[in-house]
Design a protein around this motif. Sequence first.
Motif, mmCIF file in Angstrom:
data_model
loop_
_atom_site.group_PDB
_atom_site.id
_atom_site.type_symbol
_atom_site.label_atom_id
_atom_site.label_comp_id
_atom_site.label_asym_id
_atom_site.label_seq_id
_atom_site.Cartn_x
_atom_site.Cartn_y
_atom_site.Cartn_z
ATOM 1 N N UNK A 163 0.834 -1.202 0.000
ATOM 2 C CA UNK A 163 0.000 0.000 0.000
ATOM 3 C C UNK A 163 0.870 1.253 0.000
ATOM 4 N N UNK A 164 2.032 1.196 0.622
ATOM 5 C CA UNK A 164 2.959 2.338 0.632
ATOM 6 C C UNK A 164 3.859 2.338 -0.602
ATOM 7 N N UNK A 165 4.405 1.193 -0.941
ATOM 8 C CA UNK A 165 5.456 1.099 -1.953
ATOM 9 C C UNK A 165 4.945 1.261 -3.385
ATOM 10 N N UNK A 166 3.854 0.608 -3.727
ATOM 11 C CA UNK A 166 3.407 0.592 -5.118
ATOM 12 C C UNK A 166 2.910 1.956 -5.599
ATOM 13 N N UNK A 167 2.118 2.694 -4.824
ATOM 14 C CA UNK A 167 1.772 4.051 -5.289
ATOM 15 C C UNK A 167 3.013 4.936 -5.474
ATOM 16 N N UNK A 168 4.007 4.779 -4.627
ATOM 17 C CA UNK A 168 5.246 5.556 -4.776
ATOM 18 C C UNK A 168 5.945 5.207 -6.095
ATOM 19 N N UNK A 169 5.992 3.931 -6.422
ATOM 20 C CA UNK A 169 6.600 3.495 -7.688
ATOM 21 C C UNK A 169 5.828 4.083 -8.864
ATOM 22 N N UNK A 170 4.501 4.003 -8.810
ATOM 23 C CA UNK A 170 3.681 4.514 -9.904
ATOM 24 C C UNK A 170 3.857 6.018 -10.077
ATOM 25 N N UNK A 171 3.979 6.745 -8.980
ATOM 26 C CA UNK A 171 4.232 8.190 -9.083
ATOM 27 C C UNK A 171 5.594 8.451 -9.724
ATOM 28 N N UNK A 172 6.609 7.677 -9.322
ATOM 29 C CA UNK A 172 7.946 7.817 -9.922
ATOM 30 C C UNK A 172 7.900 7.578 -11.430
ATOM 31 N N UNK A 173 7.029 6.669 -11.855
ATOM 32 C CA UNK A 173 6.879 6.349 -13.279
ATOM 33 C C UNK A 173 5.888 7.287 -13.969
ATOM 34 N N UNK A 174 5.485 8.345 -13.258
ATOM 35 C CA UNK A 174 4.629 9.422 -13.778
ATOM 36 C C UNK A 174 3.196 9.005 -14.091
ATOM 37 N N UNK A 175 2.684 8.038 -13.340
ATOM 38 C CA UNK A 175 1.268 7.703 -13.435
ATOM 39 C C UNK A 175 0.489 8.679 -12.564
ATOM 40 N N UNK A 176 -0.723 9.008 -12.989
ATOM 41 C CA UNK A 176 -1.649 9.770 -12.160
ATOM 42 C C UNK A 176 -2.446 8.757 -11.357
ATOM 43 N N UNK A 177 -2.531 8.963 -10.061
ATOM 44 C CA UNK A 177 -3.225 8.001 -9.202
ATOM 45 C C UNK A 177 -4.579 8.531 -8.776
ATOM 46 N N UNK A 178 -5.511 7.622 -8.698
ATOM 47 C CA UNK A 178 -6.825 7.909 -8.146
ATOM 48 C C UNK A 178 -7.206 6.720 -7.292
ATOM 49 N N UNK A 179 -7.559 6.984 -6.068
ATOM 50 C CA UNK A 179 -7.949 5.913 -5.162
ATOM 51 C C UNK A 179 -9.462 5.798 -5.186
ATOM 52 N N UNK A 180 -9.942 4.575 -5.352
ATOM 53 C CA UNK A 180 -11.371 4.339 -5.499
ATOM 54 C C UNK A 180 -11.963 3.778 -4.217
ATOM 55 N N UNK A 181 -13.160 4.241 -3.905
ATOM 56 C CA UNK A 181 -13.910 3.673 -2.793
ATOM 57 C C UNK A 181 -14.618 2.414 -3.292
#
Length: 75
Positions: free
Chosen positions: A33-51
């Motif tokens: 939960x901590x590591x993968x969003x950080x990796x995706x941000x480094x790779x310039x993905x835009x993140x959206x967390x879904x309910x």
Amino acid sequence: MDIEGAEGKLFERREWLSYVKQTAIELHSQENIKRIPAILREEEFNLRFMSKEDLAKATLRNGLLHLPSLGYPLL
């Protein structure tokens, strides 16, 4: 992507991400939960967390939009 905790293994190598434009991932474990969003941000993905409500709506919408592609006749 829902691979029951193995997503951490998948993200050990990143070269495959250059072939991905969009993904949905269910994360398991606090480390992922901590590591993968950080990796995706480094790779310039835009993140959206879904309910859960967002997920239910998207599933229903996609199911209705792609029903003809499932090979079943429309009623």
